[in-house]
Motif scaffolding. Structure first.
Motif, PDB file in Angstrom:
ATOM      1  N   MET A   1      -6.699  30.196  38.603  1.00 23.90           N
ATOM      2  CA  MET A   1      -6.761  31.331  37.701  1.00 23.90           C
ATOM      3  C   MET A   1      -5.360  31.847  37.388  1.00 23.90           C
ATOM      4  SD  MET A   1      -9.899  31.656  36.904  1.00 23.90           S
ATOM      5  CE  MET A   1      -9.758  33.132  35.964  1.00 23.90           C
ATOM      6  N   VAL A   2      -4.507  31.897  38.389  1.00 21.71           N
ATOM      7  CA  VAL A   2      -3.146  32.391  38.178  1.00 21.71           C
ATOM      8  C   VAL A   2      -2.389  31.452  37.250  1.00 21.71           C
ATOM      9  CG1 VAL A   2      -0.948  32.889  39.315  1.00 21.71           C
ATOM     10  CG2 VAL A   2      -3.084  33.624  40.367  1.00 21.71           C
ATOM     11  N   LEU A   3      -2.531  30.150  37.473  1.00 19.39           N
ATOM     12  CA  LEU A   3      -1.850  29.188  36.606  1.00 19.39           C
ATOM     13  C   LEU A   3      -2.384  29.260  35.174  1.00 19.39           C
ATOM     14  CD1 LEU A   3      -1.614  26.114  38.994  1.00 19.39           C
ATOM     15  CD2 LEU A   3       0.207  27.666  38.336  1.00 19.39           C
ATOM     16  N   THR A   4      -3.677  29.484  35.015  1.00 15.99           N
ATOM     17  CA  THR A   4      -4.255  29.618  33.676  1.00 15.99           C
ATOM     18  C   THR A   4      -3.715  30.869  32.995  1.00 15.99           C
ATOM     19  OG1 THR A   4      -6.259  28.505  34.401  1.00 15.99           O
ATOM     20  CG2 THR A   4      -6.414  29.799  32.385  1.00 15.99           C
ATOM     21  N   LEU A   5      -3.643  31.969  33.728  1.00  9.02           N
ATOM     22  CA  LEU A   5      -3.082  33.206  33.167  1.00  9.02           C
ATOM     23  C   LEU A   5      -1.622  33.004  32.773  1.00  9.02           C
ATOM     24  CD1 LEU A   5      -3.544  36.207  32.553  1.00  9.02           C
ATOM     25  CD2 LEU A   5      -2.803  36.685  34.891  1.00  9.02           C
ATOM     26  N   PHE A   6      -0.884  32.326  33.626  1.00  3.49           N
ATOM     27  CA  PHE A   6       0.521  32.028  33.323  1.00  3.49           C
ATOM     28  C   PHE A   6       0.630  31.166  32.061  1.00  3.49           C
ATOM     29  CE2 PHE A   6       4.460  29.539  34.160  1.00  3.49           C
ATOM     30  CZ  PHE A   6       5.352  30.603  34.099  1.00  3.49           C
ATOM     31  N   TRP A   7      -0.249  30.195  31.932  1.00  7.99           N
ATOM     32  CA  TRP A   7      -0.282  29.320  30.759  1.00  7.99           C
ATOM     33  C   TRP A   7      -0.538  30.127  29.482  1.00  7.99           C
ATOM     34  CZ3 TRP A   7       0.779  24.329  29.699  1.00  7.99           C
ATOM     35  CH2 TRP A   7       0.284  23.790  28.523  1.00  7.99           C
ATOM     36  N   ILE A   8      -1.490  31.036  29.537  1.00  7.99           N
ATOM     37  CA  ILE A   8      -1.821  31.868  28.370  1.00  7.99           C
ATOM     38  C   ILE A   8      -0.649  32.771  28.015  1.00  7.99           C
ATOM     39  CG2 ILE A   8      -3.309  33.754  27.582  1.00  7.99           C
ATOM     40  CD1 ILE A   8      -5.597  32.385  29.155  1.00  7.99           C
ATOM     41  N   ILE A   9       0.025  33.332  29.000  1.00 12.37           N
ATOM     42  CA  ILE A   9       1.185  34.184  28.746  1.00 12.37           C
ATOM     43  C   ILE A   9       2.303  33.380  28.095  1.00 12.37           C
ATOM     44  CG2 ILE A   9       3.028  35.510  29.863  1.00 12.37           C
ATOM     45  CD1 ILE A   9       0.878  36.463  31.872  1.00 12.37           C
ATOM     46  N   LEU A  10       2.538  32.169  28.572  1.00  8.23           N
ATOM     47  CA  LEU A  10       3.582  31.328  27.984  1.00  8.23           C
ATOM     48  C   LEU A  10       3.267  30.960  26.534  1.00  8.23           C
ATOM     49  CD1 LEU A  10       4.558  28.854  30.843  1.00  8.23           C
ATOM     50  CD2 LEU A  10       5.915  30.719  29.918  1.00  8.23           C
ATOM     51  N   ASN A  11       1.994  30.708  26.242  1.00  7.78           N
ATOM     52  CA  ASN A  11       1.612  30.317  24.886  1.00  7.78           C
ATOM     53  C   ASN A  11       1.413  31.504  23.950  1.00  7.78           C
ATOM     54  OD1 ASN A  11       1.304  27.328  24.697  1.00  7.78           O
ATOM     55  ND2 ASN A  11       0.114  27.724  26.547  1.00  7.78           N
ATOM     56  N   GLU A  12       1.274  32.699  24.516  1.00  2.00           N
ATOM     57  CA  GLU A  12       1.102  33.930  23.750  1.00  2.00           C
ATOM     58  C   GLU A  12      -0.127  33.904  22.841  1.00  2.00           C
ATOM     59  OE1 GLU A  12       4.767  34.615  21.706  1.00  2.00           O
ATOM     60  OE2 GLU A  12       5.839  35.107  23.539  1.00  2.00           O
ATOM     61  N   LYS A  13      -1.151  33.166  23.236  1.00  2.00           N
ATOM     62  CA  LYS A  13      -2.396  33.093  22.479  1.00  2.00           C
ATOM     63  C   LYS A  13      -3.567  33.053  23.452  1.00  2.00           C
ATOM     64  CE  LYS A  13      -0.463  30.423  18.695  1.00  2.00           C
ATOM     65  NZ  LYS A  13      -0.466  29.138  18.023  1.00  2.00           N
ATOM     66  N   ILE A  14      -4.630  33.764  23.091  1.00  2.00           N
ATOM     67  CA  ILE A  14      -5.853  33.692  23.889  1.00  2.00           C
ATOM     68  C   ILE A  14      -6.941  33.101  22.997  1.00  2.00           C
ATOM     69  CG2 ILE A  14      -7.573  34.967  25.190  1.00  2.00           C
ATOM     70  CD1 ILE A  14      -5.519  37.090  25.745  1.00  2.00           C
ATOM     71  N   THR A  15      -7.089  31.802  23.107  1.00  2.00           N
ATOM     72  CA  THR A  15      -8.149  31.106  22.389  1.00  2.00           C
ATOM     73  C   THR A  15      -8.893  30.238  23.392  1.00  2.00           C
ATOM     74  OG1 THR A  15      -6.789  29.188  21.842  1.00  2.00           O
ATOM     75  CG2 THR A  15      -6.767  31.009  20.254  1.00  2.00           C
ATOM     76  N   VAL A  16     -10.035  29.752  22.995  1.00  2.00           N
ATOM     77  CA  VAL A  16     -10.815  28.890  23.878  1.00  2.00           C
ATOM     78  C   VAL A  16     -10.028  27.625  24.208  1.00  2.00           C
ATOM     79  CG1 VAL A  16     -12.948  27.547  24.088  1.00  2.00           C
ATOM     80  CG2 VAL A  16     -13.004  29.804  23.013  1.00  2.00           C
ATOM     81  N   LEU A  17      -9.388  27.037  23.210  1.00  2.00           N
ATOM     82  CA  LEU A  17      -8.621  25.815  23.423  1.00  2.00           C
ATOM     83  C   LEU A  17      -7.469  26.040  24.408  1.00  2.00           C
ATOM     84  CD1 LEU A  17      -8.103  22.853  22.716  1.00  2.00           C
ATOM     85  CD2 LEU A  17      -6.658  23.653  20.842  1.00  2.00           C
ATOM     86  N   HIS A  18      -6.730  27.132  24.237  1.00  2.00           N
ATOM     87  CA  HIS A  18      -5.618  27.412  25.150  1.00  2.00           C
ATOM     88  C   HIS A  18      -6.116  27.708  26.564  1.00  2.00           C
ATOM     89  CE1 HIS A  18      -3.078  27.862  21.551  1.00  2.00           C
ATOM     90  NE2 HIS A  18      -2.129  27.478  22.388  1.00  2.00           N
TER      91      HIS A  18
END
Length: 151
Positions: A1-18
């Motif tokens: 979960m932490v890595l996923t949150l970090f991934w979303i923060i890096l990409n600056e997008k919250i979509t299903v694909l991201h």
């Protein structure tokens, strides 16, 4: 979960694909780390309950802001007494010792210079000349006990 949150923060997008990409990437990172870098199971090396971690994180953020204000005051009033102390931790888990060392570095006015086993070498902006035990006791009572889940 932490890595996923970090991934979303890096990409600056919250979509299903991201989010799906973040979950898959996180699992791949954990599996590769466990297989090639760690000598034990991942869960055995990195044990810290969510409740303890959340309480510790809240306390750490408060300490960062309080220490920042204190450090600014000391620098503006020229009440700086720089020194280096050696601190031996009571923690027996290497992961928790690393969390402690990083927490000390995150707090303004202190920097962890070296870690050798359970001994940390800490540079302090306000190092008490005569009473270095006072600083060591505050680390033991405030940070270590919270990491252990005692407080």
């Amino acid at each position: 979960m932490v890595l996923t949150l970090f991934w979303i923060i890096l990409n600056e997008k919250i979509t299903v694909l991201h989010t799906v990409t973040g979950v898959v990437t996180g699992f791949i990172c954990i599996i590769c780390t466990e297989k090639y870098l760690l000598k034990q199971k991942y869960a055995l090396n990195y044990t810290l309950s969510f409740k303890v971690f959340a309480k510790y994180l809240v306390y750490l953020f408060i300490q960062i802001y309080v220490s920042g204000i204190t450090a600014i005051y000391r620098m503006l009033t020229n009440k700086v007494n720089i020194g280096v102390i050696e601190y031996e931790s009571d923690l027996d888990n290497d992961f928790l010792i690393c969390v402690l060392a990083n927490s000390i570095t995150l707090t303004p006015g202190t920097v962890t210079l070296d870690k050798s086993g359970r001994v940390l070498k800490i540079l302090c902006l306000n190092c008490p000349e005569s009473d270095k035990d006072k600083l060591q006791q505050s680390i033991k009572l405030e940070l270590e006990k919270r990491l252990k889940g005692v407080r």
